[in-house]
Write a protein that holds these residues in place. Structure first.
Motif, PDB file in Angstrom:
ATOM      1  N   LEU A 100     -26.078  58.536  34.810  1.00 35.74           N
ATOM      2  CA  LEU A 100     -25.974  59.995  34.745  1.00 35.74           C
ATOM      3  C   LEU A 100     -26.154  60.513  33.323  1.00 35.74           C
ATOM      4  O   LEU A 100     -26.839  61.516  33.101  1.00 35.74           O
ATOM      5  CB  LEU A 100     -24.617  60.456  35.290  1.00 35.74           C
ATOM      6  N   PHE A 101     -25.555  59.829  32.364  1.00 32.85           N
ATOM      7  CA  PHE A 101     -25.688  60.248  30.976  1.00 32.85           C
ATOM      8  C   PHE A 101     -27.127  60.108  30.504  1.00 32.85           C
ATOM      9  O   PHE A 101     -27.668  60.996  29.841  1.00 32.85           O
ATOM     10  CB  PHE A 101     -24.746  59.431  30.084  1.00 32.85           C
ATOM     11  N   PHE A 102     -27.779  58.992  30.854  1.00 33.84           N
ATOM     12  CA  PHE A 102     -29.168  58.775  30.462  1.00 33.84           C
ATOM     13  C   PHE A 102     -30.076  59.835  31.082  1.00 33.84           C
ATOM     14  O   PHE A 102     -30.963  60.379  30.404  1.00 33.84           O
ATOM     15  CB  PHE A 102     -29.615  57.375  30.884  1.00 33.84           C
ATOM     16  N   SER A 103     -29.863  60.148  32.353  1.00 33.52           N
ATOM     17  CA  SER A 103     -30.663  61.178  33.015  1.00 33.52           C
ATOM     18  C   SER A 103     -30.405  62.554  32.422  1.00 33.52           C
ATOM     19  O   SER A 103     -31.322  63.366  32.308  1.00 33.52           O
ATOM     20  CB  SER A 103     -30.361  61.201  34.511  1.00 33.52           C
ATOM     21  N   LEU A 104     -29.165  62.811  32.035  1.00 31.10           N
ATOM     22  CA  LEU A 104     -28.838  64.086  31.403  1.00 31.10           C
ATOM     23  C   LEU A 104     -29.573  64.242  30.077  1.00 31.10           C
ATOM     24  O   LEU A 104     -30.148  65.299  29.792  1.00 31.10           O
ATOM     25  CB  LEU A 104     -27.326  64.191  31.188  1.00 31.10           C
ATOM     26  N   VAL A 105     -29.590  63.189  29.278  1.00 32.60           N
ATOM     27  CA  VAL A 105     -30.283  63.244  27.984  1.00 32.60           C
ATOM     28  C   VAL A 105     -31.784  63.449  28.200  1.00 32.60           C
ATOM     29  O   VAL A 105     -32.412  64.278  27.516  1.00 32.60           O
ATOM     30  CB  VAL A 105     -30.001  61.968  27.165  1.00 32.60           C
TER      31      VAL A 105
ATOM     32  N   SER B 235     -35.570  60.953  36.885  1.00 33.48           N
ATOM     33  CA  SER B 235     -35.063  59.794  36.140  1.00 33.48           C
ATOM     34  C   SER B 235     -33.866  59.166  36.845  1.00 33.48           C
ATOM     35  O   SER B 235     -33.729  57.939  36.860  1.00 33.48           O
ATOM     36  CB  SER B 235     -34.692  60.193  34.711  1.00 33.48           C
ATOM     37  N   LEU B 236     -33.017  59.964  37.464  1.00 30.34           N
ATOM     38  CA  LEU B 236     -31.889  59.410  38.214  1.00 30.34           C
ATOM     39  C   LEU B 236     -32.381  58.624  39.428  1.00 30.34           C
ATOM     40  O   LEU B 236     -31.839  57.562  39.745  1.00 30.34           O
ATOM     41  CB  LEU B 236     -30.954  60.532  38.651  1.00 30.34           C
ATOM     42  N   LEU B 237     -33.418  59.099  40.079  1.00 34.33           N
ATOM     43  CA  LEU B 237     -33.998  58.387  41.212  1.00 34.33           C
ATOM     44  C   LEU B 237     -34.593  57.050  40.776  1.00 34.33           C
ATOM     45  O   LEU B 237     -34.369  56.023  41.412  1.00 34.33           O
ATOM     46  CB  LEU B 237     -35.064  59.254  41.889  1.00 34.33           C
ATOM     47  N   VAL B 238     -35.347  57.049  39.684  1.00 35.26           N
ATOM     48  CA  VAL B 238     -35.963  55.813  39.199  1.00 35.26           C
ATOM     49  C   VAL B 238     -34.890  54.813  38.775  1.00 35.26           C
ATOM     50  O   VAL B 238     -34.974  53.615  39.088  1.00 35.26           O
ATOM     51  CB  VAL B 238     -36.933  56.119  38.035  1.00 35.26           C
ATOM     52  N   ILE B 239     -33.866  55.268  38.080  1.00 34.09           N
ATOM     53  CA  ILE B 239     -32.791  54.370  37.645  1.00 34.09           C
ATOM     54  C   ILE B 239     -32.062  53.782  38.854  1.00 34.09           C
ATOM     55  O   ILE B 239     -31.747  52.589  38.875  1.00 34.09           O
ATOM     56  CB  ILE B 239     -31.810  55.117  36.718  1.00 34.09           C
ATOM     57  N   SER B 240     -31.793  54.587  39.870  1.00 37.52           N
ATOM     58  CA  SER B 240     -31.071  54.069  41.035  1.00 37.52           C
ATOM     59  C   SER B 240     -31.912  53.063  41.814  1.00 37.52           C
ATOM     60  O   SER B 240     -31.389  52.056  42.297  1.00 37.52           O
ATOM     61  CB  SER B 240     -30.632  55.214  41.949  1.00 37.52           C
ATOM     62  N   VAL B 241     -33.206  53.285  41.928  1.00 38.27           N
ATOM     63  CA  VAL B 241     -34.066  52.331  42.622  1.00 38.27           C
ATOM     64  C   VAL B 241     -34.147  51.025  41.840  1.00 38.27           C
ATOM     65  O   VAL B 241     -34.097  49.933  42.417  1.00 38.27           O
ATOM     66  CB  VAL B 241     -35.467  52.934  42.857  1.00 38.27           C
ATOM     67  N   MET B 242     -34.254  51.115  40.528  1.00 40.41           N
ATOM     68  CA  MET B 242     -34.303  49.907  39.713  1.00 40.41           C
ATOM     69  C   MET B 242     -32.975  49.157  39.760  1.00 40.41           C
ATOM     70  O   MET B 242     -32.954  47.928  39.743  1.00 40.41           O
ATOM     71  CB  MET B 242     -34.670  50.262  38.271  1.00 40.41           C
ATOM     72  N   THR B 243     -31.876  49.860  39.840  1.00 44.95           N
ATOM     73  CA  THR B 243     -30.565  49.218  39.946  1.00 44.95           C
ATOM     74  C   THR B 243     -30.429  48.489  41.274  1.00 44.95           C
ATOM     75  O   THR B 243     -29.931  47.366  41.324  1.00 44.95           O
ATOM     76  CB  THR B 243     -29.448  50.265  39.808  1.00 44.95           C
ATOM     77  N   MET B 244     -30.866  49.123  42.357  1.00 44.24           N
ATOM     78  CA  MET B 244     -30.787  48.473  43.663  1.00 44.24           C
ATOM     79  C   MET B 244     -31.702  47.258  43.735  1.00 44.24           C
ATOM     80  O   MET B 244     -31.370  46.265  44.376  1.00 44.24           O
ATOM     81  CB  MET B 244     -31.146  49.457  44.777  1.00 44.24           C
TER      82      MET B 244
END
Length: 99
Positions: A20-25, A62-71
């Protein structure tokens, strides 16, 4: 006394705060760049509407990409590989009935 599993602290890889912080930035940077570059000169007012739109798009993307990469990076639990399973011994010769 044992801790409740919901009360145990999650490792930083499973925490929601970092993505969330990374996506916010990223959203703030995209919003500022879009807002400043879309004004068309220093004598015109800032385009806050375009900046907010760019912020929202960058934040969600960016939040979508980060969550897909995390999964995709999570390992399977070890209990999934245990057991006999229906196709576990499919290469073994079949038993003949009546022998």
């Amino acid at each position: 006394m044992g801790k409740n599993p919901s009360e145990q602290k999650k490792p930083w890889q499973q925490s929601i705060k970092a993505p969330l912080f990374f996506s916010l930035v990223l959203g703030i940077v995209a919003g500022l760049v879009a807002m400043i570059s879309s004004t068309g000169g220093s004598d015109k007012p800032l385009r806050i509407d375009i900046g907010l739109t760019a912020f929202g798009i960058a934040f969600v993307a960016s939040l979508l990409v980060i969550s897909v990469m995390t999964m995709a990076g999570k390992e399977n639990p070890s209990e999934l590989g245990a057991g006999s399973g229906i196709n576990r011994a499919s290469d073994a010769p079949e038993k003949k009935q009546g022998s």
